[in-house]
Motif scaffolding. Sequence first.
Motif, PDB file in Angstrom:
ATOM      1  N   SER A   1      18.496  26.778 -65.079  1.00 35.15           N
ATOM      2  CA  SER A   1      19.916  26.952 -64.808  1.00 35.15           C
ATOM      3  C   SER A   1      20.567  25.608 -64.517  1.00 35.15           C
ATOM      4  CB  SER A   1      20.121  27.874 -63.604  1.00 35.15           C
ATOM      5  OG  SER A   1      21.495  27.971 -63.283  1.00 35.15           O
ATOM      6  N   ARG A   2      21.768  25.439 -65.040  1.00 29.02           N
ATOM      7  CA  ARG A   2      22.560  24.270 -64.676  1.00 29.02           C
ATOM      8  C   ARG A   2      23.619  24.652 -63.645  1.00 29.02           C
ATOM      9  NH1 ARG A   2      23.460  23.529 -70.381  1.00 29.02           N
ATOM     10  NH2 ARG A   2      21.534  22.744 -71.238  1.00 29.02           N
ATOM     11  N   SER A   3      23.746  25.955 -63.353  1.00 28.77           N
ATOM     12  CA  SER A   3      24.818  26.404 -62.466  1.00 28.77           C
ATOM     13  C   SER A   3      24.374  26.641 -61.026  1.00 28.77           C
ATOM     14  CB  SER A   3      25.464  27.676 -63.012  1.00 28.77           C
ATOM     15  OG  SER A   3      24.531  28.723 -63.050  1.00 28.77           O
TER      16      SER A   3
ATOM     17  N   GLU B   1      21.312  25.494 -57.937  1.00 24.01           N
ATOM     18  CA  GLU B   1      20.263  24.531 -57.595  1.00 24.01           C
ATOM     19  C   GLU B   1      19.052  25.200 -56.972  1.00 24.01           C
ATOM     20  OE1 GLU B   1      21.814  21.317 -55.308  1.00 24.01           O
ATOM     21  OE2 GLU B   1      23.399  20.899 -56.759  1.00 24.01           O
TER      22      GLU B   1
ATOM     23  N   ASP C   1      16.680  22.310 -64.086  1.00 24.44           N
ATOM     24  CA  ASP C   1      17.998  22.160 -64.716  1.00 24.44           C
ATOM     25  C   ASP C   1      17.953  21.977 -66.227  1.00 24.44           C
ATOM     26  OD1 ASP C   1      17.089  19.568 -64.963  1.00 24.44           O
ATOM     27  OD2 ASP C   1      18.702  18.669 -63.776  1.00 24.44           O
TER      28      ASP C   1
END
Length: 168
Positions: A65-67, A69, A80
């Motif tokens: 996921s980049r959205s 952490e 990421d």
Amino acid sequence: MRLVSVAAVAENGVIGNDGEVPWPHIEADVRQYRERVADSPVILGRRTFDSMRDDLPGSRQIVVSRSVESVDVATAVVADGVEAAIETARGIVESGEFADDAVYVLGGGTIYELFQPHVDGMVLSHVDGSYEGDTRFPEWEESEWDVLVETDYDRFTLREWRRRPARD
């Protein structure tokens, strides 16, 4: 470490429709899938992870996921991107915590596509019939793969594929 995609795929390449499988429930497929990944690390996208929170697959989850952490699940970590997920998986496998060196890629569609160039194997449930859907398994060159095992079930055929070694 072996990176292996696991998916159920209709004859027309469809794997999902609006976050669900588009064919009627196939218990034998769900059972073999769960048994395969139960004691292994898995890689999955955040939406797929969120959709499975009540019954997470695998014993360790790497959420791509980049959205976000982090996630509030003790067995899960966030990566990421593809390279970070592969490095995390390698570290988990090299820790010696697992008897097998397989790490399973479980989707969704974008995750399968991103990891396809990196996977060593695929375990695909080839579901009988074509279905409407908004998510497809990525196309791949069958001549680059060998079928190691093929098992027929009611309504699907399970094939375990291994990527052929690259020729120099």
